[in-house]
Enzyme design. Sequence first.
Site, PDB file in Angstrom:
ATOM      1  N   TYR A  99       0.839  -1.398   0.059  1.00  0.00           N
ATOM      2  CA  TYR A  99      -0.008  -0.042  -0.062  1.00  0.00           C
ATOM      3  C   TYR A  99       0.895   1.411  -0.011  1.00  0.00           C
ATOM      4  CZ  TYR A  99      -3.027   4.034   1.387  1.00  0.00           C
ATOM      5  OH  TYR A  99      -3.698   4.894   1.611  1.00  0.00           O
ATOM      6  N   GLU A 151      -3.403   7.783  -4.009  1.00  0.00           N
ATOM      7  CA  GLU A 151      -3.558   6.611  -3.086  1.00  0.00           C
ATOM      8  C   GLU A 151      -3.259   5.197  -4.124  1.00  0.00           C
ATOM      9  OE1 GLU A 151      -6.484   4.105  -0.131  1.00  0.00           O
ATOM     10  OE2 GLU A 151      -7.265   5.842  -1.079  1.00  0.00           O
TER      11      GLU A 151
END
Length: 439
Positions: free
Chosen positions: A160, A248
Site C-alpha cells: 500500500y 493512493e
Amino acid sequence: MQKSQLYNWLFCSFYTIHQKPKLIGFSAFDFLHLWHYKKFRKMNLHEYQGKEILASFGVRVQRGKVATTPAEAVAAAKQLTEETGTGWHVIKAQVHAGGRGKGGGVKLAKNLQEVEEIAGQIIGMDLVTPQTSAEGKRVHQVLVAEDVYYPGDSEPNEFYMSVLLNRATGRNMIMYSTEGGMDIETVAEETPHLIFTEEIDAAQGLLPFQARRVAFNLGLSGTAFKEMTKFVTSLYKAYVSSDSSLFEINPVLKTSDDKIMAVDAKVTLDDNALFRHKDYAAMRDLREENPIEVEAKEVGLNYVDLDGNVGCMVNGAGLAMATMDLIKMAGGEPANFLDVGGTADAKRVEEAFRIILKDPNVKAILINIFGGIVRCDRVAQGVVDAYKNMGDAIQVPIIVRLQGTNADIAKELIDNSGLAVESAVEFQEAADKVQAVLA
C-alpha cells in the site's frame, strides 16, 4: 509514530475523500473535516485517468483501455493483447468509489467471450460498495486491463502507498505498508505498526535516502529494491507536479519478475490549482458528483450536502459551522453547509432557497446572516422578494436571524412582510425557534 496522529492523517484524507460528510457533534474532527472539504475542494478522478497522470511522470502502471460497451471492451482486449502479450484481462468498473471488487465491479476474464460477458454485466449496473450509498453508483464505463499476476521466478507481493499532506506538520508525506490489497483503515486499527510514514521537506523534496528507506521497510532487495526507489521518486514527482491532494495506490505490486507497478490509482486534485492544469480539469466527470453540489457550484454557492433535516443559509464559513452546531444543540441535524458569501441579494437568496429545497429531507430552513460587508436590511428584502417569487415552492418553516448593520430595520421588514417567516435576534432565540418547528 503516535496512534492519534495516524488516525488524524487517515481521517483528513480517506474519510473526507471517500464518504459524504456527516456532522456528529461539533468537535475538532468535525471542523477539520468540513473545513477541509469546503476550503480545499477536491476533484476525484477515475482509475484510468489517475494512471494516465502517473504514467506521464514515469510511474509504471498496469496498462489498460477504457470501454463503454461490451463490443468496445472486446476490441480493447484484443488491442491490449497485441501490445502487451497478456492472455487474461481484468475488467474494472470506473466509478468514484473504493471497494469495487467487493461489490462485483472487478472481475477476471480468461478469454474474449468472458470479456464481453463480464463487461456486459458491469456496464450499466448500480455498483454498491462500502463507500457508496445503498443505491450504489451507476457504471458507465469499464477499464480493460492487462493481467499482471503472471508466474515467474518469485512470488508477487502487494503493498500500500499514498502521498498526501500531513496537516499537523504542514509537510507532504508518503504513507506506506506491507499490507497492500486490503483496507488501510483496517490495518491502521488492528496493526498500526505495519504502517510507515516518510515526511518530506518541501524545500528539499524527496531525497534519495528516503526513497531507499521506503524500499527497505517494505522488505525488498536486489532488482525489486532499485525498482521501488524509482517508483517512489516518480510517484512523488507526479504528486507535486500535478498539484494533487492525494495519491493512493492500493495495491502497488511487485511482479514475479521484480517489476514495481501501480495496479490501482486513486487520484484527487486540488480544485484551487486546476487553472494550471486545463487538461486535468477536462477530466471531471460530473456524473460521479452530487448533482445538487454541482448545480450550486455553477451558480457560485459554496454548498456541501449533509444528512440532516434543517437547511442552512449562512454567510461565512465560521458562522456556518457555529450555525450547524446550534442546530445540533436544538435537537435537529444540519442538512447542508451553505455559504452564500458577501452578496446575499434577492437573486442569490432565491438560488440558495432552490438548492436547499432540492433535498426532500429538509423540514425547516435557518438563515443566519451577519451584516458586516452586506447590510441586514438588504438581505431581509432579498429573503422577502425570493419568498414571493417562489410562491408555493416553499413549504417549510423559515427562521431568519440577522445581526449587524441595520439589523433592526431588517427585523421590521421580516415581521411586516406578512409571510410565514419568523425573525430572531439572538442565537439562542433562533435555536429555540428551530426546536419549536421541529417538535
